[in-house]
Design a protein around this motif. Structure first.
Motif, PDB file in Angstrom:
ATOM      1  N   PRO A  98       0.830  -1.216   0.000  1.00 45.18           N
ATOM      2  CA  PRO A  98       0.000   0.000   0.000  1.00 45.18           C
ATOM      3  C   PRO A  98       0.862   1.263   0.000  1.00 45.18           C
ATOM      4  O   PRO A  98       1.916   1.305   0.638  1.00 45.18           O
ATOM      5  CB  PRO A  98      -0.818  -0.117   1.286  1.00 45.18           C
ATOM      6  CG  PRO A  98      -0.923  -1.590   1.512  1.00 45.18           C
ATOM      7  CD  PRO A  98       0.409  -2.144   1.059  1.00 45.18           C
ATOM      8  N   GLU A 126       0.236  14.978   9.401  1.00 47.91           N
ATOM      9  CA  GLU A 126       0.010  14.314   8.110  1.00 47.91           C
ATOM     10  C   GLU A 126      -0.575  15.256   7.067  1.00 47.91           C
ATOM     11  O   GLU A 126      -0.256  15.158   5.883  1.00 47.91           O
ATOM     12  CB  GLU A 126      -0.882  13.092   8.298  1.00 47.91           C
ATOM     13  CG  GLU A 126      -0.138  11.980   9.031  1.00 47.91           C
ATOM     14  CD  GLU A 126      -0.939  10.692   9.085  1.00 47.91           C
ATOM     15  OE1 GLU A 126      -0.912   9.938   8.106  1.00 47.91           O
ATOM     16  OE2 GLU A 126      -1.596  10.460  10.118  1.00 47.91           O
ATOM     17  N   TYR A 136       1.746   5.406   0.443  1.00 45.42           N
ATOM     18  CA  TYR A 136       1.580   6.519   1.391  1.00 45.42           C
ATOM     19  C   TYR A 136       1.696   6.112   2.862  1.00 45.42           C
ATOM     20  O   TYR A 136       1.143   6.768   3.738  1.00 45.42           O
ATOM     21  CB  TYR A 136       0.250   7.232   1.140  1.00 45.42           C
ATOM     22  CG  TYR A 136       0.116   7.754  -0.265  1.00 45.42           C
ATOM     23  CD1 TYR A 136       1.032   8.684  -0.759  1.00 45.42           C
ATOM     24  CD2 TYR A 136      -0.894   7.315  -1.121  1.00 45.42           C
ATOM     25  CE1 TYR A 136       0.927   9.176  -2.058  1.00 45.42           C
ATOM     26  CE2 TYR A 136      -0.995   7.803  -2.426  1.00 45.42           C
ATOM     27  CZ  TYR A 136      -0.093   8.730  -2.881  1.00 45.42           C
ATOM     28  OH  TYR A 136      -0.184   9.206  -4.158  1.00 45.42           O
ATOM     29  N   ALA A 139       0.748   3.135   4.405  1.00 47.46           N
ATOM     30  CA  ALA A 139      -0.168   2.133   4.970  1.00 47.46           C
ATOM     31  C   ALA A 139       0.369   0.724   4.725  1.00 47.46           C
ATOM     32  O   ALA A 139      -0.379  -0.205   4.459  1.00 47.46           O
ATOM     33  CB  ALA A 139      -1.551   2.298   4.356  1.00 47.46           C
ATOM     34  N   ASP A 140       1.660   0.583   4.832  1.00 48.79           N
ATOM     35  CA  ASP A 140       2.312  -0.687   4.484  1.00 48.79           C
ATOM     36  C   ASP A 140       3.019  -1.272   5.707  1.00 48.79           C
ATOM     37  O   ASP A 140       3.323  -0.551   6.666  1.00 48.79           O
ATOM     38  CB  ASP A 140       3.340  -0.432   3.380  1.00 48.79           C
ATOM     39  CG  ASP A 140       4.466   0.448   3.863  1.00 48.79           C
ATOM     40  OD1 ASP A 140       5.527  -0.071   4.254  1.00 48.79           O
ATOM     41  OD2 ASP A 140       4.274   1.696   3.882  1.00 48.79           O
ATOM     42  N   THR A 156       6.377   0.278   7.012  1.00 48.83           N
ATOM     43  CA  THR A 156       6.254   1.524   7.767  1.00 48.83           C
ATOM     44  C   THR A 156       5.832   1.241   9.206  1.00 48.83           C
ATOM     45  O   THR A 156       6.362   1.846  10.152  1.00 48.83           O
ATOM     46  CB  THR A 156       5.272   2.477   7.042  1.00 48.83           C
ATOM     47  OG1 THR A 156       5.799   2.731   5.732  1.00 48.83           O
ATOM     48  CG2 THR A 156       5.117   3.795   7.783  1.00 48.83           C
ATOM     49  N   SER A 157       4.914   0.310   9.376  1.00 48.82           N
ATOM     50  CA  SER A 157       4.529  -0.067  10.744  1.00 48.82           C
ATOM     51  C   SER A 157       5.733  -0.586  11.519  1.00 48.82           C
ATOM     52  O   SER A 157       5.944  -0.239  12.691  1.00 48.82           O
ATOM     53  CB  SER A 157       3.459  -1.169  10.712  1.00 48.82           C
ATOM     54  OG  SER A 157       2.375  -0.760   9.941  1.00 48.82           O
TER      55      SER A 157
END
Lengths: 338, 338, 338, 338
Positions: free
Chosen positions: B30, B224, B32, B34-35, B38-39
């Motif tokens: 995903p 954001e 921006y 939402a992957d 990144t988490s």
């Protein structure tokens, strides 16, 4: 994560670009673009657009658009664009904030502006009360996957110049457009009279990085200062430049775009054959817009995710990318039919 | 290109980071942020700074600074900073433009602010005529290579909070600072009361990407939106995130910073032994400031390039990076002595 | 210069206001609003709008609108307004520049927004890509001379508050509206739930000066700082305040507005009787919009000047003001008929 | 309210100006400056500054300064000014917000810049990292009541032009300066090479209104658009223009300024004779800066209010205006001595 039809920016990096990043990682290199990779990449752009083209690199498409617009307008200007334009609806007001300008967004049904639509807006009424039109910005391919023909671009460029306006093209998917129109970048952009092009790299297989191509060198004069002030001067710039060289050198950009476009045609033809689905925009590049009953759409999204586009009409957008495979499409279609 | 002492951003990418980029390039993810990469990276930051820390990624340090400042101030505010601050002299007015604020830059000789310097400026005179102080921004390590001690940071944080100001730390070289102070990030930043940290990645061995660490989650609320409007939302964000995970996971950031700092000590000790050269700032991290006679400096620059800092004083800056070798230093010193 | 039907801002100053200016010119008075005239004027506004109303003075209507909007929005917001709104087409992009926000302008035929038009726009799609709606701004009386009923304003206020939006009213001609609706300011503005009102003075007979009335005091908190930064803090403010007191104290504002409205009705009824002329908007306040054959219009303009409104339709705007006389109208009509 | 020594903007309107306002209130007049009063006032300015001078009117001094600066700079520019400059400390960041530029404020003890102070800052280092100097702005008379001589202004103009910078003069009290220097406006401004002058009206006896005088017409090209976008276009502009004509026509500006300056000399000489009081700046125009023991100052302030200037030094500012009388001064002195 399995692949998806969500967006061409859900894809990763194409092999040629990843190779180039590894190769560029040798020793030290002057920062901020004073390095040999950047010079080389700029030469590649000149081969594509002509020797007069001045090229600069930024991190992303928002910046390519906004900084090129801001450095060629004043805050009292307006920028004429499509109501669907990415600069109008997807950049959280970056243009208004950074350039201070008004966006004069014109309604349309297919993402395209015509000279007829633009003409009533090329001059300001009631000086100094109304914002003064300064730039026309069109998107190629459009946010609805459609295309301007070469002669349509030329007509808009002529109109722009007749009224002393600048023509900017948001080319986040310019590669897909060139391949679809079967013409060279020079024919589509330089020869039609386009003044400034945001040339997309990320959606064509790069990790990050977009470029701004000034076809009239005098329009590039202030760009470096606005890029710095716009927070978009990359210190290790060689890693943007090397990616662009990888895309441009052996026409990898064409290969990637062609692949994505062909997959969209293939998928589109399959979807068109399904009775409940109605294709809602001409499939000209790598995206498909379609009206799909909600329950069917959900089933499809569970297989391979894609985004709703206009929920009021049950319209969805399905995107192919440089790495979409025929097998994935077949599997996707099988789900629908099962 | 051979290596240099010009800047830690002339260096390339450290092996662990390059490995991570290659590994992250699997399938679709995903866009921006939402992957999963990144988490994962955000979790690594929480390990370093505490569970309350909210972390966001941007492309470069200018953006980390300016967007965190802008999202926590209003245009009528002023931002108190050192006259040497990068935000004051090296961002081409990005703060003034994007935040609309005044920079209240205080003179000093070593890059550091003290509570005594700051105190007279914490309150606005003559409401509403004067800009209202909103944020104190310090740099750690400073633009002159010097360091705030942990208790100095704490004192400034206390002063800030006493007057309802926010304390921001520009940590473009925060890793070098932590290593030099021999303390954890949590001790230096979270526990001292710092509110917002720009955490540098690029100068520590990344290809691109910096992060903003909000130690008070409520200060992160608008980030954001400002990041998007500030043209700094990366579509393929996993490629920033994966780099940070690579730096943080096995303390690669420490290894890289320690290496650069040690080389600066080594080089500094050699230079200090040369009669014509006068070290002009305390060598606390990975940079050396020195007064060098012009003719000698030119000879040195021809071997390994480095920048003049203050030409009026024949002062130069010599930077080491994560990949500077003892051999390169010895060779550099040999040139001088030859 | 003889009088005209060009605009109510071609008129001069009504006698009560001029008298007040002369009277206010006694000795010294604290600058920037800390004077007794300003306190008195604020009390007059509280009588009109209720004790909670917080009132501030600025020089002109552009500032009343833009500074009240800017001090209650952030740059990532959008402001929903009519496509005809003065803030959209007549302030040269002041909103975009000073607030940094996007104006979300909705098309309509009579200058009025309805809840149906507004509803699809009250929430942002695709956080954080789209500007976040923050304020709805309507104009009363509208730029086309039409009126919102009290219950229409209430419905829009309810919609605004349901979605946590602020309702702003551009009241450059609010006096004409109140008189036409035969209701009090409190009924039209305070009781309907309007949050912020730009209250016009200049078009009602003042020399200069407009006010911003905050019906929710908490929305006024930052106004003074934005007013100063917005270059709108008057040093000799007593001379704005005294004018407002003159207008408000003995209902001079009503007298002036009623006069202008009545003259528009009278002139409108005369024009409606002329076969070649077609009234194109409801005559509800002090302006008349009419389709007039160009040759006739020119003849009329030579007698008393008025402006074309939409040249593509031969539409003109004819404005009455507090000092328009029945004789002037009769004489104007005679010209047409002669 | 009795009179005070607080500021020349606590004074009211001089009789000639009030007369002109009454006289200008005849019938209708085109809005926004297309009226005969505005033409007349512009002619008066040309008589004062030469036929090439282009003049525009705004509401206040903040606007005269900021809009003239903004319309002649880009956001990447810096503006060199005194640390005491009104644009630096008294406009709540209006310059940073509206122009987007950095203010490069130079420390000094008497409000004056010298060519020696300015020289190190006329060129940007490290393109494109540092803001690019675009304008030098000096204040005449300064914020500390001191004066640049004609040849000092000329020297700064020469320096500015040598480095392609523009010289702006904030002339909020330019009348007091001209009278004190016993020279014509043309000698002080036009002939020295000043490019842009903010010409103050309010502190010289006007009700509101300041002007911007462009000595090089080409610098005026964008002013009207920036003025409109800057919320400073007065609709009933004749009422600013008529005031300026009243000031300029029979040298009322000189009379008013001379009066204020003489009263400051008179009061200054009295204060200088009081042992506890130390005059701290040269008394060159209409203000007195003095160190006064707090208890004495309070006693004096209770008679006629004046402001503390620098509380850390017990420094106060005492201002005379066009309507200060010898009796008031004598009475004030009597209080001190009693």
């Amino acid at each position: 994560m399995i692949k998806s039809f969500a967006s061409d920016n859900w894809a990763g990096v194409c092999p040629e670009v990843m190779r180039a990043l590894i190769d560029a990682n040798q020793g030290h290199s002057p920062a901020y673009g004073a390095d040999p990779h950047t010079s080389e990449a700029k030469q590649e752009f000149k081969k594509l657009f002509g020797q007069k083209a001045e090229v600069f690199f930024v991190y992303n498409g928002t910046a390519a658009n906004i900084i090129s617009l801001a450095s060629n307008s004043r805050s009292f200007n307006s920028i004429i664009c499509s109501a669907h334009a990415h600069i109008n609806v997807d950049e959280c007001g970056a243009g208004e904030k950074f350039a201070g300008t008004k966006l004069l967004d014109l309604p349309n049904t297919d993402g395209k502006l015509t000279t007829e639509m633009i003409l009533p807006h090329v001059k300001a009424d009631r000086y100094p009360h109304q914002s003064v039109p300064g730039i026309i910005s069109i998107t190629q391919a459009t946010e609805l996957g459609t295309l301007y023909t070469v002669s349509e671009i030329e007509a808009i460029a002529d109109l722009a110049h007749k009224y002393n306006l600048i023509l900017h093209v948001d080319g986040a998917r310019i590669a897909n457009a060139a391949v679809a129109l079967n013409c060279s970048m020079k024919e589509m952009i330089t020869d039609t009279g386009v003044d400034i092009l945001s040339f997309g790299g990320t959606k064509n297989g790069m990790m990050f990085g977009e470029s701004v191509v000034f076809l009239k060198p005098e329009l590039a004069e202030l760009f470096e200062l606005f890029r710095k002030q716009g927070m978009q001067l990359a210190s290790k710039m060689r890693f943007i430049s090397a990616q662009f060289t990888a895309l441009l050198k052996d026409n990898v950009w064409e290969k990637n775009a062609k692949h994505a476009n062909e997959k969209a045609q293939y998928l589109g033809s399959k979807l068109a054959g399904i009775q409940e689905i109605k294709i809602s925009q001409k499939i000209e590049t790598n995206g498909i817009w379609a009206i799909i009953p909600k329950s069917l759409a959900e089933k499809m999204q569970n297989t391979q995710f894609f985004y709703p586009w206009d929920e009021s009409k049950d319209e969805y957008r399905i995107m192919c990318s440089f790495d979409t495979t025929r097998d994935e499409i077949d599997q996707f279609i099988d789900t629908i039919l099962s």
